[in-house]
Design a protein around this motif. Structure first.
Motif, PDB file in Angstrom:
ATOM      1  N   LYS A  76      -2.996   1.688  12.425  1.00 62.84           N
ATOM      2  CA  LYS A  76      -2.498   2.074  11.104  1.00 62.84           C
ATOM      3  C   LYS A  76      -3.173   1.372   9.937  1.00 62.84           C
ATOM      4  CE  LYS A  76       0.995  -1.440  10.880  1.00 62.84           C
ATOM      5  NZ  LYS A  76       2.162  -1.928  10.223  1.00 62.84           N
ATOM      6  N   ALA A  78      -5.650   1.389   7.239  1.00 63.96           N
ATOM      7  CA  ALA A  78      -6.503   2.367   6.568  1.00 63.96           C
ATOM      8  C   ALA A  78      -7.925   1.827   6.370  1.00 63.96           C
ATOM      9  CB  ALA A  78      -5.874   2.753   5.235  1.00 63.96           C
ATOM     10  N   ALA A 118      -0.334   8.866   3.726  1.00 64.66           N
ATOM     11  CA  ALA A 118      -1.799   8.814   3.620  1.00 64.66           C
ATOM     12  C   ALA A 118      -2.427  10.205   3.779  1.00 64.66           C
ATOM     13  CB  ALA A 118      -2.363   7.858   4.663  1.00 64.66           C
ATOM     14  N   TYR A 140      -7.868   7.078   8.563  1.00 65.25           N
ATOM     15  CA  TYR A 140      -6.515   6.943   9.136  1.00 65.25           C
ATOM     16  C   TYR A 140      -5.638   8.133   8.717  1.00 65.25           C
ATOM     17  CZ  TYR A 140      -1.647   5.571   9.177  1.00 65.25           C
ATOM     18  OH  TYR A 140      -0.296   5.581   9.344  1.00 65.25           O
ATOM     19  N   ASN A 169       5.744   3.597   2.029  1.00 63.83           N
ATOM     20  CA  ASN A 169       5.473   2.219   2.485  1.00 63.83           C
ATOM     21  C   ASN A 169       6.675   1.607   3.203  1.00 63.83           C
ATOM     22  OD1 ASN A 169       3.474   2.861   0.372  1.00 63.83           O
ATOM     23  ND2 ASN A 169       2.808   0.759   0.683  1.00 63.83           N
ATOM     24  N   ALA A 187      -1.447  -6.927   6.958  1.00 66.43           N
ATOM     25  CA  ALA A 187      -2.262  -6.721   5.753  1.00 66.43           C
ATOM     26  C   ALA A 187      -1.410  -6.092   4.649  1.00 66.43           C
ATOM     27  CB  ALA A 187      -3.444  -5.822   6.079  1.00 66.43           C
ATOM     28  N   ASN A 188      -0.207  -5.646   5.000  1.00 65.12           N
ATOM     29  CA  ASN A 188       0.649  -4.999   3.998  1.00 65.12           C
ATOM     30  C   ASN A 188       1.308  -6.035   3.093  1.00 65.12           C
ATOM     31  OD1 ASN A 188       1.250  -2.798   6.570  1.00 65.12           O
ATOM     32  ND2 ASN A 188       0.491  -2.071   4.604  1.00 65.12           N
ATOM     33  N   VAL A 192       2.630 -10.074   3.829  1.00 62.99           N
ATOM     34  CA  VAL A 192       1.682 -11.060   3.275  1.00 62.99           C
ATOM     35  C   VAL A 192       2.435 -12.024   2.353  1.00 62.99           C
ATOM     36  CG1 VAL A 192      -0.228 -11.298   1.624  1.00 62.99           C
ATOM     37  CG2 VAL A 192      -0.425  -9.680   3.514  1.00 62.99           C
ATOM     38  N   GLN A 205      -3.057 -12.561  -2.583  1.00 59.72           N
ATOM     39  CA  GLN A 205      -4.023 -12.010  -3.530  1.00 59.72           C
ATOM     40  C   GLN A 205      -3.412 -10.746  -4.111  1.00 59.72           C
ATOM     41  OE1 GLN A 205      -7.823 -11.446  -1.637  1.00 59.72           O
ATOM     42  NE2 GLN A 205      -8.228 -13.638  -1.626  1.00 59.72           N
ATOM     43  N   VAL A 206      -3.378 -10.673  -5.427  1.00 56.73           N
ATOM     44  CA  VAL A 206      -2.863  -9.469  -6.093  1.00 56.73           C
ATOM     45  C   VAL A 206      -4.076  -8.593  -6.408  1.00 56.73           C
ATOM     46  CG1 VAL A 206      -1.633  -8.543  -8.086  1.00 56.73           C
ATOM     47  CG2 VAL A 206      -0.888 -10.700  -7.028  1.00 56.73           C
ATOM     48  N   GLY A 218      -0.369  -2.451  -8.807  1.00 59.15           N
ATOM     49  CA  GLY A 218      -0.133  -1.205  -8.069  1.00 59.15           C
ATOM     50  C   GLY A 218       1.350  -0.946  -7.820  1.00 59.15           C
ATOM     51  N   ARG A 220       4.177   1.238  -5.591  1.00 54.15           N
ATOM     52  CA  ARG A 220       4.365   1.984  -4.342  1.00 54.15           C
ATOM     53  C   ARG A 220       5.838   2.292  -4.134  1.00 54.15           C
ATOM     54  NH1 ARG A 220      -0.111   2.088  -5.068  1.00 54.15           N
ATOM     55  NH2 ARG A 220      -1.919   1.651  -3.752  1.00 54.15           N
ATOM     56  N   ARG A 281      -8.473  -3.364  -4.813  1.00 57.09           N
ATOM     57  CA  ARG A 281      -8.941  -3.071  -3.459  1.00 57.09           C
ATOM     58  C   ARG A 281      -9.461  -1.633  -3.465  1.00 57.09           C
ATOM     59  NH1 ARG A 281      -4.488  -3.601   1.251  1.00 57.09           N
ATOM     60  NH2 ARG A 281      -3.632  -1.829   0.114  1.00 57.09           N
ATOM     61  N   ASP A 284      -7.429   2.115  -3.444  1.00 52.79           N
ATOM     62  CA  ASP A 284      -6.002   2.015  -3.782  1.00 52.79           C
ATOM     63  C   ASP A 284      -5.672   2.839  -5.022  1.00 52.79           C
ATOM     64  OD1 ASP A 284      -5.145   0.351  -1.789  1.00 52.79           O
ATOM     65  OD2 ASP A 284      -4.880  -1.425  -3.055  1.00 52.79           O
TER      66      ASP A 284
END
Ligand code: WQD
Length: 320
Positions: A76, A78, A118, A140, A169, A187-188, A192, A205-206, A218, A220, A281, A284
């Motif tokens: 999963k 991406a 996605a 993905y 999400n 990684a989500n 994190v 990290q933003v 971002g 979601r 990223r 995104d």
């Protein structure tokens, strides 16, 4: 019902198994434990160790007279799917074909499939409903869309009735605190943040602070995993009752920014949670929010635990 949850030892699968058992169903998890955890198998549930890439183990598991299956065994990430599409094509697409053939042979006629938002790609309008064009931005998302198309053919040709649930999400942990298995190398965003709060990583990290959103980060649609899990129970009931297939979004219909979640996590955990603002990223979108009107209409489903407090509180309980 007797339900086989393929990928049932994973993060979402374990919550789905709990919801099914809460509703009185008999459950076994079929899992190769590549990312799933033994700890995610609960009292009253059976683990059948096996791999969807091995048709023999699938056939043997499915020969036990199941009323329905839930398929959530997939890779999963991406970003990784863009670097290693073969891995995603093999496991997600070929693995699903193996499952569909085993289901057909065993005459299991109902399947709930974990699809994803996605499939939509870059949003053309918000909120995203099921009529939104499907133009995945990553491989993905393509695998999920391709599987939805294959499902439609197995419905037509083999009478397999499916519910494709397009998750937004997924986040949070069981509100009753029963599921505590933590994902490895997450990684989500929420895991994190939780790892940073628990001292397992140095900082968050933003990714991007210049988006066209209220605070520049971002946005979601985070949907609590108990809400998602509950939708699987409703989807099975729908398939049993209506005898026809279904493709539906599952989201909270609320947008939360990275900073909103971070602030809530700092408050609830009482930890400072160091954050560093970095570049966007790649891939995104600024904002993704679902319309779940169709889920409400056909399944009577709506998110009940997907507010930021519950998402963060239940996660912190698992991570602390
Ligand atoms: C959420 C927000 C990031 C991590 C992914 C998949 C998608 C679906 C759900 C399965 C974004 C920001 C994140 C971090 C950050 N998967 N972020 N720092 O990308 O919306 O969706 O998971 O179906 O297919 O692509 O989720 O949790 O990675 O990111 O600032 O360390 O948090 O930029 O705005 P995403 P995410």
């Amino acid at each position: 019902m007797k339900v086989l949850v393929i990928g049932g030892a994973g993060y979402i699968g374990s919550h789905v198994a709990l919801s099914l058992m809460d509703a009185g169903h008999q459950v076994a998890a079929f899992d190769n434990l590549s990312s799933g955890l033994r700890q995610n198998i609960f009292p009253g549930e059976r683990l059948i160790e096996g791999d969807i890439m091995d048709p023999v183990s699938l056939k043997s598991a499915l020969s036990e007279g199941w009323d329905a299956a839930i398929h959530m065994a997939a890779f999963k990430a991406a970003g990784e799917s863009m670097l290693d599409p073969g891995k995603y094509a093999r496991n997600n697409i070929s693995g699903t074909v193996n499952i569909l053939n085993a289901l057909t042979e065993a005459e299991v006629k109902m399947l709930v499939f974990s699809s994803s938002a996605a499939v939509y790609g870059e949003p053309r309008y918000l909120p995203i409903d099921e009529k939104h064009p499907t133009e995945p931005e990553n491989f993905y998302g393509f695998t999920k869309l391709e599987i939805e198309r294959i499902l439609a053919w197995y419905d037509k040709l083999k009478g397999l009735k499916f519910a494709a649930l397009r998750y937004f999400n997924a986040a949070g942990y069981d509100v009753q605190g029963r599921a505590r298995g933590l994902e490895r190398n997450p990684a989500n965003l929420l895991p994190v943040i939780m790892e940073a709060a628990a001292g397992k990583r140095a900082e968050v990290q933003v990714f991007g602070t210049d988006y066209d959103t209220t605070d520049g980060t971002g946005v979601r649609d985070y949907v609590h995993v108990n809400d998602l899990a509950n939708a699987h129970v409703l989807a099975l009931e729908y398939l049993g009752r209506e005898g026809k297939s279904l493709t539906v979004n599952l989201g909270s219909e609320e947008g939360l920014s990275v900073l909103q979640i971070l602030e809530c996590a700092r408050r609830i955990s009482g930890k400072s949670i160091p954050a560093r603002m970095v570049a966007r990223r790649p891939g995104d979108p600024a904002k993704l929010v679902a319309s779940s009107a169709y889920a409400k209409q056909v399944l009577g489903w709506q998110a009940r635990h997907s507010d930021v407090e519950t998402l963060v509180q239940t996660s912190w309980k698992a991570y602390s």
